[in-house]
Design a protein around this motif. Structure first.
Motif, short mmCIF file in Angstrom:
data_model
loop_
_atom_site.label_atom_id
_atom_site.label_comp_id
_atom_site.label_asym_id
_atom_site.label_seq_id
_atom_site.Cartn_x
_atom_site.Cartn_y
_atom_site.Cartn_z
N SER A 64 4.85 5.90 -2.87
CA SER A 64 3.73 6.28 -2.01
C SER A 64 2.40 6.29 -2.74
O SER A 64 1.36 6.49 -2.12
CB SER A 64 3.98 7.66 -1.39
OG SER A 64 3.97 8.67 -2.39
N LEU A 109 4.80 5.56 5.88
CA LEU A 109 4.20 4.22 5.79
C LEU A 109 3.84 3.87 4.35
O LEU A 109 4.06 2.74 3.90
CB LEU A 109 2.96 4.11 6.67
CG LEU A 109 3.11 3.57 8.09
CD1 LEU A 109 3.41 2.08 8.08
CD2 LEU A 109 4.17 4.32 8.88
N ASP A 112 7.35 3.26 2.50
CA ASP A 112 8.21 2.16 2.97
C ASP A 112 7.48 0.83 3.17
O ASP A 112 8.13 -0.20 3.34
CB ASP A 112 8.88 2.56 4.29
CG ASP A 112 9.94 3.63 4.09
OD1 ASP A 112 10.25 3.96 2.94
OD2 ASP A 112 10.46 4.15 5.11
N LEU A 113 6.13 0.85 3.16
CA LEU A 113 5.38 -0.39 3.37
C LEU A 113 4.33 -0.62 2.29
O LEU A 113 4.30 -1.69 1.67
CB LEU A 113 4.73 -0.38 4.75
CG LEU A 113 3.92 -1.62 5.15
CD1 LEU A 113 4.77 -2.88 5.05
CD2 LEU A 113 3.36 -1.46 6.56
N ASP A 114 3.47 0.36 2.06
CA ASP A 114 2.40 0.17 1.07
C ASP A 114 2.98 -0.07 -0.33
O ASP A 114 2.55 -0.99 -1.04
CB ASP A 114 1.48 1.40 1.03
CG ASP A 114 0.76 1.64 2.35
OD1 ASP A 114 0.82 0.76 3.23
OD2 ASP A 114 0.13 2.70 2.49
N TYR A 154 9.24 5.12 10.48
CA TYR A 154 10.21 4.31 9.73
C TYR A 154 10.32 2.91 10.33
O TYR A 154 10.26 1.91 9.62
CB TYR A 154 11.56 5.02 9.76
CG TYR A 154 12.66 4.33 8.98
CD1 TYR A 154 12.71 4.41 7.59
CD2 TYR A 154 13.66 3.61 9.64
CE1 TYR A 154 13.72 3.80 6.88
CE2 TYR A 154 14.68 3.00 8.93
CZ TYR A 154 14.71 3.09 7.56
OH TYR A 154 15.71 2.47 6.85
N ALA A 157 7.19 0.88 9.68
CA ALA A 157 7.10 0.44 8.30
C ALA A 157 8.06 -0.71 8.01
O ALA A 157 7.70 -1.70 7.37
CB ALA A 157 7.39 1.61 7.35
#
Length: 262
Positions: A64, A109, A112-114, A154, A157
């Motif tokens: 994160s 986010l 799981d994505l950034d 979730y 993401a």
């Protein structure tokens, strides 16, 4: 183009990440591994890698963080190069969209994505500069493709990571770098609450195979995508769910409203 057998696997302290690290070590890769909080469990993964005669380096990693990509540089320097990155580290939640706080939304986010974006971007930059090709594998979820009640952040993401995978596959193909996703269904891990050892004896009537998956069954697909055998595979998302997504048409057979709980 033969990429170096030097790999970074995030979230290697347990579950799919640990299984992937062990498999890649068995296939001759030196490993850079990360952990977030469970360094003790990571040491078991390190031991498994070193027992196979491969070098292993470890770094703490917070997916994160806005500096998540720095772990790639640190581990690549210690490895002496980079040929593979597998983004495994992630988190989940159980909150209806109406109850989901913005802080929780952003935390999921970011994790799981950034974080996977920053890791994949930094890895790709190194691979392009080295000119030896490479492999990037993002572990998403079946919820890259289908929604889940109580998992708005979730699902958003994982769907986003699936889209990112396709764009990076387009952009990096000319450099001999493939980018793919692996989308697990329910896998017996700490995150899903089912012990790994119980994967083959836990009853799941709603899954065609009748059970959750084992981490090794996901790792084997990741290992294929990391290998020279998958040189012509890019931009794909491999669902590893025991046929769970095939059950969508049977939803009308449900006999209760229990699916509305989180």
């Amino acid at each position: 183009m033969s990429h170096p057998r030097l790999a970074v696997v995030t979230g290697s302290d347990s579950g799919i990440g640990a299984a992937t690290a062990s498999l890649l070590a068995a296939e001759g890769y030196d490993l850079g591994l990360t952990f977030h909080h469970d360094e003790e469990s990571l040491l078991e993964t390190v031991q498994a890698v070193e027992q196979r005669g491969q070098r292993c380096f470890v770094e703490p990693y917070d997916a994160s963080s806005t500096r998540a990509g720095d772990v790639v540089d640190s581990l690549a320097e210690r490895l002496g190069g980079l040929g593979v990155v597998v983004n495994v580290a992630g988190t989940g939640h159980n909150d209806r969209a109406l109850d989901l706080s913005y802080d929780r939304w952003r935390q999921v986010l970011a994790t799981d994505l950034d974080g996977p974006f920053l890791v994949a971007q930094r890895a790709a930059q190194r691979m392009v500069d080295a000119g030896e090709g490479g492999r990037i594998v993002n572990v998403t979820s079946v919820h890259e493709h289908v929604p889940r009640y109580g998992s708005a952040a979730y699902c958003a993401a994982k769907a986003g990571l699936g889209g990112l995978t396709k764009v990076m596959a387009l952009e990096l193909a000319e450099h001999g770098i493939t980018v793919n996703a692996v989308a697990p269904g329910e896998i017996a891990t700490e995150m899903t609450g089912t012990p790994e050892a119980d994967a083959y004896r836990t009853d799941r009537p709603g899954n065609p195979t009748g059970r959750p998956g084992h981490v090794d069954e996901v790792a084997s697909v990741i290992g294929f995508l990391c290998s020279p055998r998958a040189a012509y595979v890019t931009g794909a998302s491999y669902v590893v769910d025991g046929g769970l997504m095939l059950m969508a048409a049977h939803g009308h057979d449900l006999q209760s409203q229990e699916w509305r709980t989180v």
